[in-house]
Design an enzyme around this catalytic site. Sequence first.
Site, PDB file in Angstrom:
ATOM      1  N   CYS A 111       0.844  -1.193   0.000  1.00  0.00           N
ATOM      2  CA  CYS A 111       0.000   0.000   0.000  1.00  0.00           C
ATOM      3  C   CYS A 111       0.882   1.248   0.000  1.00  0.00           C
ATOM      4  O   CYS A 111       1.836   1.335   0.786  1.00  0.00           O
ATOM      5  CB  CYS A 111      -0.899  -0.008   1.225  1.00  0.00           C
ATOM      6  SG  CYS A 111      -1.981   1.450   1.321  1.00  0.00           S
ATOM      7  N   CYS A 166       0.611   5.000   6.788  1.00  0.00           N
ATOM      8  CA  CYS A 166      -0.011   4.859   8.111  1.00  0.00           C
ATOM      9  C   CYS A 166       0.966   4.140   9.044  1.00  0.00           C
ATOM     10  O   CYS A 166       1.365   3.000   8.782  1.00  0.00           O
ATOM     11  CB  CYS A 166      -1.315   4.080   8.005  1.00  0.00           C
ATOM     12  SG  CYS A 166      -2.458   4.707   6.738  1.00  0.00           S
ATOM     13  N   ARG A 178     -18.337  -2.058  17.150  1.00  0.00           N
ATOM     14  CA  ARG A 178     -17.646  -3.317  16.864  1.00  0.00           C
ATOM     15  C   ARG A 178     -16.291  -3.382  17.553  1.00  0.00           C
ATOM     16  O   ARG A 178     -15.437  -2.510  17.365  1.00  0.00           O
ATOM     17  CB  ARG A 178     -17.463  -3.487  15.358  1.00  0.00           C
ATOM     18  CG  ARG A 178     -16.720  -4.758  14.971  1.00  0.00           C
ATOM     19  CD  ARG A 178     -16.763  -5.009  13.467  1.00  0.00           C
ATOM     20  NE  ARG A 178     -18.133  -5.226  13.046  1.00  0.00           N
ATOM     21  CZ  ARG A 178     -18.703  -4.602  12.014  1.00  0.00           C
ATOM     22  NH1 ARG A 178     -18.029  -3.721  11.312  1.00  0.00           N
ATOM     23  NH2 ARG A 178     -19.953  -4.866  11.695  1.00  0.00           N
ATOM     24  N   CYS A 197       0.446   0.420  10.279  1.00  0.00           N
ATOM     25  CA  CYS A 197       0.024  -0.618   9.339  1.00  0.00           C
ATOM     26  C   CYS A 197       1.186  -1.400   8.716  1.00  0.00           C
ATOM     27  O   CYS A 197       2.025  -0.821   8.009  1.00  0.00           O
ATOM     28  CB  CYS A 197      -0.821   0.008   8.231  1.00  0.00           C
ATOM     29  SG  CYS A 197      -1.529  -1.236   7.131  1.00  0.00           S
ATOM     30  N   CYS A 235     -16.592  -8.962   5.205  1.00  0.00           N
ATOM     31  CA  CYS A 235     -15.869  -7.735   4.890  1.00  0.00           C
ATOM     32  C   CYS A 235     -14.620  -8.065   4.081  1.00  0.00           C
ATOM     33  O   CYS A 235     -13.890  -9.001   4.430  1.00  0.00           O
ATOM     34  CB  CYS A 235     -15.480  -7.005   6.180  1.00  0.00           C
ATOM     35  SG  CYS A 235     -16.867  -6.696   7.299  1.00  0.00           S
ATOM     36  N   CYS A 264     -19.333   2.462   7.623  1.00  0.00           N
ATOM     37  CA  CYS A 264     -18.624   1.815   8.716  1.00  0.00           C
ATOM     38  C   CYS A 264     -17.366   2.634   8.961  1.00  0.00           C
ATOM     39  O   CYS A 264     -16.489   2.702   8.089  1.00  0.00           O
ATOM     40  CB  CYS A 264     -18.270   0.371   8.339  1.00  0.00           C
ATOM     41  SG  CYS A 264     -17.230  -0.486   9.553  1.00  0.00           S
ATOM     42  N   CYS A 273     -19.389  -5.923   2.937  1.00  0.00           N
ATOM     43  CA  CYS A 273     -18.688  -4.693   3.276  1.00  0.00           C
ATOM     44  C   CYS A 273     -17.321  -4.725   2.608  1.00  0.00           C
ATOM     45  O   CYS A 273     -16.703  -5.792   2.512  1.00  0.00           O
ATOM     46  CB  CYS A 273     -18.540  -4.571   4.787  1.00  0.00           C
ATOM     47  SG  CYS A 273     -17.640  -3.096   5.346  1.00  0.00           S
TER      48      CYS A 273
END
Length: 332
Positions: free
Chosen positions: A64, A68, A274, A71, A110, A202, A142
């Site tokens: 990616c 972040c 959640r 991550c 998801c 979400c 999702c």
Amino acid sequence: MRQAEREGEPRPAIRHDWQTFEIVDLLQAPLFELLDEARAVNRRFHADGQVQLASLLSIKTGACPEDCKYCPQSAHYAKKTGLERESLLDVDDVLSKAKLAKDAGASRFCMGAAWRQVKDGPEFDKVLDMVRGVRDLEMEACVTLGMVTKDQADRLAEAGLTAYNHNLDTSPEFYEEIITTRTYEDRLETIANVRSAGVEVCSGGIIGMGETIEDRARLLQELATLDPHPESVPINALVPVPGTPLESQAKVEPLELVRMVATARILMPTSFVRLSAGREALNREAQILCFLAGANSIFYGEKLLTTANNDAADDRALIEEAGLRIKPTCSQ
């Protein structure tokens, strides 16, 4: 004693005008008082005692371009984390895993792709086929794919997408300490695009990244002032991953997670709150406290993208012992 109580005014059932100081007060309230208030809200809006089981699958892992700091999928830290790039999974493979998740009791499936933003083309078309296939299984679908345009959100809606996950992660003020490759406004724009397409939102965040109580309050304020509130609010505790810039962060104390769950329940009464990343580190008692505080959804299965998760059989036993019920699979 909070302002509404001092003035003798009843708190409206659902608000979109929460102030930072009110949320800080909640996060710092005596624990039993906070739990009592959260329980009252939860009983009013979720009297059925259902817990939604959501299964999460990484359909495209690693490489990616975002930075972040939490991550392991970021290409910026790949040499240190050792996480290798994987191509987008085949549609049939994803749907076979969705079927397994359904058979294990999950009602929402998801799918996460490590993209900065969706690009039109064959890969997005495959994701649309995945969404259609999951819906054909009578499960909620999702996805989390990074940023999306209005047109892409519309196409996802046409495919039958139930919800789009796009977390705010932290407060606007602390955000640039964690991410520099995408702005807070980018995230809010994607949420607006998803909402305009008629897809559920979400959106939640992560605690334990070095933020203050005020940052946690501001994150919840951003979510709770959206109108309508996100239908699902994932509360994550940082899982420090070796090789990422946050690898040395101390683990979140369980009661801090309980407080975030309880406060989210009070601020967003109708949302599914959640329990997400970090749940594996909680003992049974701490997880039950989170349910008591108003959590009514968990990620279910062996992995959360690249992070280990609780054993599925243990989760079902825990839910049963807590006197709760598993939300059944949806019908289209």
